[in-house]
Design an enzyme around this catalytic site. Structure first.
Site, short mmCIF file in Angstrom:
data_model
loop_
_atom_site.label_atom_id
_atom_site.label_comp_id
_atom_site.label_asym_id
_atom_site.label_seq_id
_atom_site.Cartn_x
_atom_site.Cartn_y
_atom_site.Cartn_z
N LYS A 67 -11.01 35.08 22.14
CA LYS A 67 -11.99 36.01 22.21
C LYS A 67 -10.44 36.93 22.25
O LYS A 67 -9.96 36.65 22.76
CB LYS A 67 -12.84 36.94 22.18
CG LYS A 67 -13.64 37.07 23.52
CD LYS A 67 -12.51 38.42 24.10
CE LYS A 67 -12.67 38.71 25.56
NZ LYS A 67 -11.96 39.78 26.44
N PRO A 124 -6.64 29.32 28.38
CA PRO A 124 -5.65 30.52 29.30
C PRO A 124 -7.32 30.25 30.20
O PRO A 124 -7.98 31.08 29.63
CB PRO A 124 -5.28 31.24 29.39
CG PRO A 124 -4.95 31.89 27.87
CD PRO A 124 -5.73 31.01 27.24
N LEU A 125 -6.68 29.82 31.43
CA LEU A 125 -8.31 30.62 32.45
C LEU A 125 -7.62 31.50 33.05
O LEU A 125 -6.47 32.00 33.72
CB LEU A 125 -8.32 28.93 33.49
CG LEU A 125 -8.85 29.57 34.53
CD1 LEU A 125 -10.24 28.79 34.15
CD2 LEU A 125 -8.63 28.83 35.90
N ALA A 126 -8.92 32.49 32.79
CA ALA A 126 -8.62 34.02 33.35
C ALA A 126 -7.38 34.83 32.79
O ALA A 126 -6.82 35.52 33.54
CB ALA A 126 -8.52 34.05 35.22
N GLY A 144 -8.79 36.89 30.16
CA GLY A 144 -8.89 37.81 29.33
C GLY A 144 -9.11 37.35 28.06
O GLY A 144 -9.09 38.37 26.68
N SER A 179 -16.33 31.56 28.92
CA SER A 179 -17.52 32.12 27.68
C SER A 179 -17.30 30.65 26.85
O SER A 179 -18.43 30.75 26.15
CB SER A 179 -17.64 33.50 27.24
OG SER A 179 -17.59 34.23 28.58
N ASP A 202 -19.76 37.38 27.21
CA ASP A 202 -19.26 37.56 26.13
C ASP A 202 -19.75 36.17 25.35
O ASP A 202 -19.10 35.27 24.47
CB ASP A 202 -17.52 36.89 25.85
CG ASP A 202 -16.88 38.12 26.89
OD1 ASP A 202 -17.04 39.80 26.15
OD2 ASP A 202 -15.39 38.64 27.92
P1 ATP Z 1 -13.74 36.81 30.81
O1 ATP Z 1 -14.45 36.77 29.95
O2 ATP Z 1 -14.59 38.25 32.19
O3 ATP Z 1 -12.24 38.04 30.40
P2 ATP Z 1 -11.24 35.44 30.76
O4 ATP Z 1 -10.99 35.79 29.59
O5 ATP Z 1 -10.28 36.58 32.33
O6 ATP Z 1 -12.63 36.56 31.24
P3 ATP Z 1 -12.37 33.33 31.78
O7 ATP Z 1 -11.52 32.04 31.84
O8 ATP Z 1 -13.26 32.96 31.06
O9 ATP Z 1 -11.19 34.14 32.09
O10 ATP Z 1 -13.16 32.31 33.19
C1 ATP Z 1 -13.49 33.55 34.53
C2 ATP Z 1 -13.50 32.87 35.91
O11 ATP Z 1 -14.76 32.37 35.09
C3 ATP Z 1 -12.70 31.75 36.22
O12 ATP Z 1 -11.66 32.19 36.90
C4 ATP Z 1 -13.43 30.38 36.65
O13 ATP Z 1 -13.67 31.31 37.93
C5 ATP Z 1 -15.12 30.83 36.22
N1 ATP Z 1 -15.46 29.95 35.50
C6 ATP Z 1 -16.74 29.51 35.32
N2 ATP Z 1 -16.55 28.38 34.99
C7 ATP Z 1 -15.17 28.20 33.41
C8 ATP Z 1 -14.94 28.24 31.78
N3 ATP Z 1 -15.69 26.38 32.47
N4 ATP Z 1 -13.37 28.30 31.92
C9 ATP Z 1 -12.85 29.22 32.83
N5 ATP Z 1 -13.34 29.87 33.58
C10 ATP Z 1 -14.72 29.42 34.29
#
Ligand code: ATP
Length: 301
Positions: free
Chosen positions: A10, A95-97, A99, A104, A137
């Site tokens: 998203k 991408p991990l973390a 945004g 979710s 989310d």
């Molecule tokens: P947000 O929904 O808060 O905007 P984001 O998009 O910045 O989050 P995500 O990749 O959704 O970041 O993950 C945030 C944190 O959730 C990661 O740093 C990780 O520690 C934890 N996490 C747990 N399970 C997962 C998963 N399957 N994929 C990604 N992150 C995960």
């Protein structure tokens, strides 16, 4: 039999952060927009719970109880009062973390996949109730498309829209912690009077019209100043995107991914090529929105 689910990332077309609530969360108004950048979740029958991951950021993600996929498996099994037996593989592109709520999306995709595999037959609303306890989310990742999110973002209301929008995403080397960005937002706004957030009428109108120029003008993220103050390079990245022709650029959620809105598909290719050439970001990806929520694409028997 295996079940394959695509779960969308998203972006927040609008993210307005209101006052801090007693429970430590901020009162939010968000206009969510699901995009065609997806994680693919494949579920098969197995012995106990087995989870593996590949792709974007997976090397730094443990598959223990902290992983949202593992949490989603147990949450559904508990709700349905069954023993969880499943083997899940997640191919990550979100991408991990970053945004973009990849975690979710994985949780939502896992709920949909296990529901299909185990034949528990829950409605989207029931899955969203379970998902909301895993992360704010998750309900949106189940519904997809365009939606207003209130509360912590978990109270979802669909928004009418037409047409497809074309996006370029600039992915950063390193993620940003969502709680750290909210803390920075509080610090930057200290002493300010924070009003309850409201949905932008101009934004809803732009979605109804399918008007990319109007949408560009209405994009707004209250977390952007905080993300930029933690990662100052984002300011020049956003400026570069607009300089290279994007209609507008905005930090996605808590960042650091930046989303650039383009006129059409050809324009998004031009912007993506230009952004790649700047060397200012790790990877550039293109996607369209709105995209559907987490859904089974191929049940195979
Ligand atoms: P947000 O929904 O808060 O905007 P984001 O998009 O910045 O989050 P995500 O990749 O959704 O970041 O993950 C945030 C944190 O959730 C990661 O740093 C990780 O520690 C934890 N996490 C747990 N399970 C997962 C998963 N399957 N994929 C990604 N992150 C995960």
């Amino acid at each position: 039999m295996s079940v394959v689910v695509r779960a969308p990332a998203k972006i927040n077309l609008q993210l307005s952060v209101g006052p801090l609530r007693d429970d430590g969360y901020h009162e939010l108004v968000s206009v969510f927009h699901a995009v065609s950048l997806v994680d693919v979740i494949t579920a098969q029958r197995g012995e106990g719970v087995q989870v593996s991951m590949s792709g974007e950021g997976s090397e730094s993600l443990a598959t223990d109880d902290g992983n949202l996929v593992v949490q989603a498996i147990h949450a559904l099994a508990q709700h349905a009062q069954i023993d969880p037996h499943v083997s899940i593989h997640v191919e990550k592109s979100i991408p991990l973390a970053g945004g973009m709520a990849g975690g979710s999306a994985d949780a939502a995709g896992t709920l949909v996949a296990c529901d299909a595999l185990w034949g528990t037959g829950l409605s989207r609303e029931e899955l969203a109730d379970i998902g909301a306890r895993l992360g704010s989310d998750v309900p949106f990742a189940l519904f997809g498309a365009n939606a207003i999110g209130r509360g912590r973002g978990e109270e979802i209301m669909p928004v009418l829209g037409q047409g497809q929008f074309h996006w370029v995403f600039a992915l950063a080397d390193e993620g940003l912690s969502t709680p750290a960005v909210y803390r920075q937002c509080d610090t930057l706004r200290q002493g300010e009077q924070i009003r309850p957030p409201e949905v932008s009428d101009a934004l809803l109108h732009a979605l109804r019209q399918g008007d990319a120029n109007a949408l560009a003008a209405a994009l707004h993220n209250d977390l952007q100043p905080a993300a930029i103050s933690l990662r100052p390079a984002l300011r020049s990245l956003l400026e570069a995107g607009v300089e290279y022709g994007a209609l507008a650029g905005v930090v996605s959620g808590s960042g650091p991914t930046c989303a650039f809105l383009c006129r059409d598909s050809a324009h998004s290719i031009d912007v993506a090529v230009a952004m790649t050439a700047t060397g200012m970001c790790r990877t550039v990806k293109r996607a369209t929105g709105p995209a559907p929520g987490a859904r089974v694409v191929t049940p195979t028997g």
